[in-house]
Design a protein around this motif. Structure first.
Motif, short mmCIF file in Angstrom:
data_model
loop_
_atom_site.label_atom_id
_atom_site.label_comp_id
_atom_site.label_asym_id
_atom_site.label_seq_id
_atom_site.Cartn_x
_atom_site.Cartn_y
_atom_site.Cartn_z
N LEU A 17 3.12 33.25 -30.55
CA LEU A 17 1.66 33.37 -30.50
C LEU A 17 1.23 33.72 -29.08
CD1 LEU A 17 0.49 30.50 -32.85
CD2 LEU A 17 0.89 32.91 -33.35
N THR A 18 1.79 34.78 -28.59
CA THR A 18 1.53 35.27 -27.25
C THR A 18 2.03 36.70 -27.23
OG1 THR A 18 2.01 34.92 -24.91
CG2 THR A 18 3.79 34.50 -26.44
N GLY A 19 1.75 37.43 -26.16
CA GLY A 19 2.41 38.71 -26.02
C GLY A 19 3.91 38.47 -25.90
N TYR A 20 4.72 39.35 -26.42
CA TYR A 20 6.17 39.16 -26.36
C TYR A 20 6.59 39.07 -24.90
CZ TYR A 20 11.13 39.84 -27.32
OH TYR A 20 12.49 39.69 -27.40
N PRO A 21 7.24 37.96 -24.49
CA PRO A 21 7.44 37.69 -23.07
C PRO A 21 8.69 38.29 -22.44
CG PRO A 21 8.12 35.79 -24.34
CD PRO A 21 7.64 36.82 -25.33
N PHE A 22 9.43 39.13 -23.16
CA PHE A 22 10.64 39.73 -22.60
C PHE A 22 10.54 41.25 -22.65
CE2 PHE A 22 11.94 35.56 -24.16
CZ PHE A 22 12.59 35.05 -23.05
N GLY A 23 11.43 41.89 -21.90
CA GLY A 23 11.42 43.35 -21.85
C GLY A 23 12.36 44.00 -22.83
N ASP A 24 13.11 43.19 -23.60
CA ASP A 24 14.00 43.73 -24.60
C ASP A 24 14.00 42.81 -25.81
OD1 ASP A 24 15.54 41.54 -23.85
OD2 ASP A 24 16.91 42.73 -22.62
N LEU A 68 17.60 34.37 -39.77
CA LEU A 68 16.18 34.12 -39.52
C LEU A 68 15.42 34.04 -40.84
CD1 LEU A 68 14.19 33.81 -37.11
CD2 LEU A 68 13.62 36.23 -37.44
N GLU A 69 14.64 32.97 -41.02
CA GLU A 69 13.96 32.72 -42.28
C GLU A 69 12.44 32.85 -42.18
OE1 GLU A 69 15.21 28.83 -43.32
OE2 GLU A 69 17.31 29.40 -43.69
N SER A 70 11.88 32.59 -41.01
CA SER A 70 10.43 32.56 -40.88
C SER A 70 10.01 33.16 -39.54
CB SER A 70 9.91 31.12 -40.98
OG SER A 70 8.51 31.05 -40.77
N LEU A 71 9.01 34.03 -39.58
CA LEU A 71 8.51 34.69 -38.37
C LEU A 71 6.99 34.64 -38.35
CD1 LEU A 71 8.87 36.55 -35.84
CD2 LEU A 71 8.69 38.49 -37.43
N LYS A 72 6.46 34.16 -37.23
CA LYS A 72 5.02 34.20 -37.00
C LYS A 72 4.80 34.89 -35.67
CE LYS A 72 0.85 31.34 -37.03
NZ LYS A 72 0.31 29.96 -37.22
N VAL A 73 4.11 36.02 -35.67
CA VAL A 73 4.00 36.83 -34.47
C VAL A 73 2.60 37.40 -34.34
CG1 VAL A 73 4.88 38.86 -35.71
CG2 VAL A 73 5.04 38.78 -33.22
N ALA A 74 2.09 37.42 -33.12
CA ALA A 74 0.79 38.05 -32.84
C ALA A 74 1.02 39.54 -32.59
CB ALA A 74 0.14 37.40 -31.61
N LEU A 75 0.18 40.36 -33.20
CA LEU A 75 0.40 41.80 -33.16
C LEU A 75 -0.25 42.45 -31.93
CD1 LEU A 75 -0.10 42.67 -36.93
CD2 LEU A 75 2.04 42.37 -35.67
N TYR A 76 0.22 42.06 -30.77
CA TYR A 76 -0.21 42.72 -29.54
C TYR A 76 0.41 44.13 -29.48
CZ TYR A 76 -2.00 38.29 -27.77
OH TYR A 76 -2.70 37.13 -27.60
N PRO A 77 -0.29 45.09 -28.91
CA PRO A 77 0.27 46.45 -28.84
C PRO A 77 1.64 46.49 -28.18
CG PRO A 77 -2.06 46.48 -28.25
CD PRO A 77 -1.68 45.04 -28.39
N GLU A 78 1.83 45.71 -27.09
CA GLU A 78 3.12 45.72 -26.41
C GLU A 78 4.23 45.17 -27.31
OE1 GLU A 78 -0.29 45.48 -23.65
OE2 GLU A 78 0.39 44.23 -25.34
N THR A 79 3.88 44.14 -28.11
CA THR A 79 4.87 43.57 -29.02
C THR A 79 5.27 44.57 -30.08
OG1 THR A 79 3.94 41.36 -28.66
CG2 THR A 79 5.32 41.67 -30.61
N VAL A 80 4.28 45.22 -30.68
CA VAL A 80 4.56 46.22 -31.71
C VAL A 80 5.42 47.34 -31.14
CG1 VAL A 80 3.51 47.95 -33.24
CG2 VAL A 80 2.46 45.68 -33.00
N ALA A 81 5.08 47.81 -29.93
CA ALA A 81 5.84 48.90 -29.31
C ALA A 81 7.29 48.49 -29.06
CB ALA A 81 5.18 49.32 -28.00
N LEU A 98 9.09 46.12 -30.66
CA LEU A 98 9.81 45.97 -31.92
C LEU A 98 10.21 47.32 -32.48
CD1 LEU A 98 7.69 43.14 -33.61
CD2 LEU A 98 9.92 42.92 -32.49
N LYS A 99 9.33 48.31 -32.31
CA LYS A 99 9.67 49.66 -32.77
C LYS A 99 10.75 50.28 -31.89
CE LYS A 99 5.15 50.84 -34.79
NZ LYS A 99 3.97 51.75 -34.66
N LYS A 100 10.62 50.14 -30.59
CA LYS A 100 11.56 50.76 -29.65
C LYS A 100 12.99 50.28 -29.89
CE LYS A 100 12.68 50.98 -24.71
NZ LYS A 100 12.25 50.57 -23.34
N HIS A 101 13.15 48.98 -30.15
CA HIS A 101 14.49 48.42 -30.31
C HIS A 101 14.91 48.34 -31.78
CE1 HIS A 101 15.16 47.25 -26.07
NE2 HIS A 101 13.84 47.08 -26.04
#
Length: 453
Positions: free
Chosen positions: A214-221, A232-245, A247-250
């Motif tokens: 529940l934050t911007g993704y705090p790592f660079g990879d 992994l069974e459960s994921l809760k993630v905030a859709l910040y633009p940096e996070t979306v980018a 997840l797509k990049k990797h």
């Protein structure tokens, strides 16, 4: 859970009112430590003479009484403003010994101040840490790293400038990153993600089953996601633009990457719409995270300012959905019927209250029950609950008619859930509608929707 009140007057422990008592089913133990007697504003809080022996006796007695306890919590409270430094060595001795009752003590919000002021060498093998902290104070970080081989759950809410990299970065000469082999739940919230460190090849969380960001993704990879895709069974993630980018990049998620991921909750971010051009692109991305998820949450779809049905039509290819939340989406009755029919396993829906809109050409209000029954029933046989909590009604009579008509199409739909403020007037409106001739023919079925509590 067994809760124990520990008073400062430890000499009272010399009596043994619990002789012969045992609690074989207790697994969690909480000590509620209160300092309320004889505390003058300018005095230290002093425990009585001989208290160390009493503490040791007390701890030993607790061990005998709760042989199966696996978690120990400590909370400290007092009736005036004190800093931890006000407590003398014997009081600190009490607190440190309570941590030794088991090797799997839990650190939580209520006892963070205790931990931050104790000799951390006394505390190890923790199974859980729950901390709201300024990350600049690295004593909690030292404690977390010290228990890396035993931690099972880690919940951190940070404020200020947070260098999350210290959670993973190794301190030895070999540069090896810290690994948490038994950590199954990781919850990170509130980090300033300006640094975004990367860790090539590191796999710090190989057994992660539940991840909350529940934050911007705090790592660079993709370091958080490495090595745990199969479990992994459960994921809760905030859709910040940096996070979306990122997840797509990797290419973190593919159609086969996370076979056990069944819960996908995407929480709102203030600039979520900046990550997607349309509601359809947002929905398509979230659905692609795990095609087989049975529980999904889609936030903020209304902020795109467009008809939601083109986006919702994408759900038809994801028929495993059982519980779905789109709390800011409003559907007409006719769109709701189409949508529910497209998801045969859907049982619970959280969305705004439905609207009746215009009936089909040539169909009067009195004809609607028969029209719905003939053209839609039976459908959505698993559908049982529509939760429109937090919605406000402008036309409660229209909402009531929608719910009754939907119930005629869906044979097991019995729960229209609203908040307590609106429940009683809404039930009255439902009763009023059921009394009308065109609904009264179906009264035995429709009355299942009525409830008082």
């Amino acid at each position: 859970m067994l809760r124990v009140l520990v008073a400062v007057a430890l000499q009272q422990l010399s009596s043994t009112p619990y002789d012969g008592c045992a609690f074989p089913l207790v697994r969690t133990l909480t000590f509620d430590i209160r300092f309320v007697q004889g505390c003058q504003s300018d005095d230290k809080i002093n425990s009585p003479p001989g208290s160390e022996a009493n503490v040791l006796a007390f701890v030993q007695r607790v061990k005998e009484m709760v042989l199966q306890v696996s978690e120990v919590y400590q909370e400290i409270r007092h009736n005036n403003s004190r800093s931890f430094e006000d407590y003398d060595s014997r009081t600190i001795f009490l607190i440190s010994q309570l941590y030794r009752i088991v090797e799997t003590t839990v650190i939580s919000y209520g006892n963070r101040d205790l931990v931050m002021n104790l000799d951390l060498a006394l505390i190890g093998n923790l199974t859980s840490v729950e901390s709201a902290t300024a990350w600049q104070d690295n004593r909690m970080l030292v404690l977390i790293r010290q228990s890396s081989q035993s931690l099972q759950t880690l919940h951190i809410s940070a404020y200020g400038t947070a260098d999350i990299s210290e959670l993973v970065r190794g301190t030895g000469d070999d540069g090896k990153c810290v690994e948490y082999p038994h950590l199954h739940t990781l919850d990170l919230c509130g980090f300033d993600t300006g640094q975004n460190p990367s860790f090539n090849g590191a796999v710090p969380f190989p057994n992660l089953r539940r991840l909350i960001l529940l934050t911007g993704y705090p790592f660079g990879d993709d370091v958080v996601f490495r090595g745990n895709g199969a479990i992994l069974e459960s994921l809760k993630v905030a859709l910040y633009p940096e996070t979306v980018a990122l997840l797509k990049k990797h290419t973190v998620f593919t159609c086969t990457s996370h076979p056990k991921l069944r819960v996908c909750i995407c929480s709102g971010a203030n600039n979520q719409s900046m990550a997607f051009d349309t509601a359809s692109t947002c929905v398509k991305f979230v659905l692609s995270i795990t095609p087989a998820a049975s529980v999904r949450v889609f936030p903020g779809l209304s902020e795109f300012g467009e008809d939601p049905m083109p986006a919702l039509s994408l759900f038809g290819d994801y028929t495993s959905i059982q519980r779905l939340s789109m709390y800011d989406v409003q559907l007409s009755l006719w769109d709701a019927l189409t949508f529910i029919k497209s998801l045969p396993l859907l049982s619970d829906l959280h969305a705004m209250f439905p609207t009746l809109d215009e009936p089909p050409r040539g169909v009067s209000e009195a004809d609607l029950p028969n029209y719905v029954t003939l053209n839609f029933a039976p459908m959505g046989k698993r559908f049982r609950c529509w939760d429109f909590t937090y919605s406000s009604w402008e036309e409660p009579d229209g909402t009531a008619r929608c719910i009754l008509l939907l119930a005629l199409a869906c044979p097991n739909f019995d729960y229209a859930v609203m908040d307590a403020e609106h429940r009683e007037p809404f039930m009255e409106e439902m009763r009023s509608q059921i009394d009308k001739p065109w609904f009264n023919l179906h009264a035995p079925r429709l009355q299942r929707l009525l409830y008082d509590d």
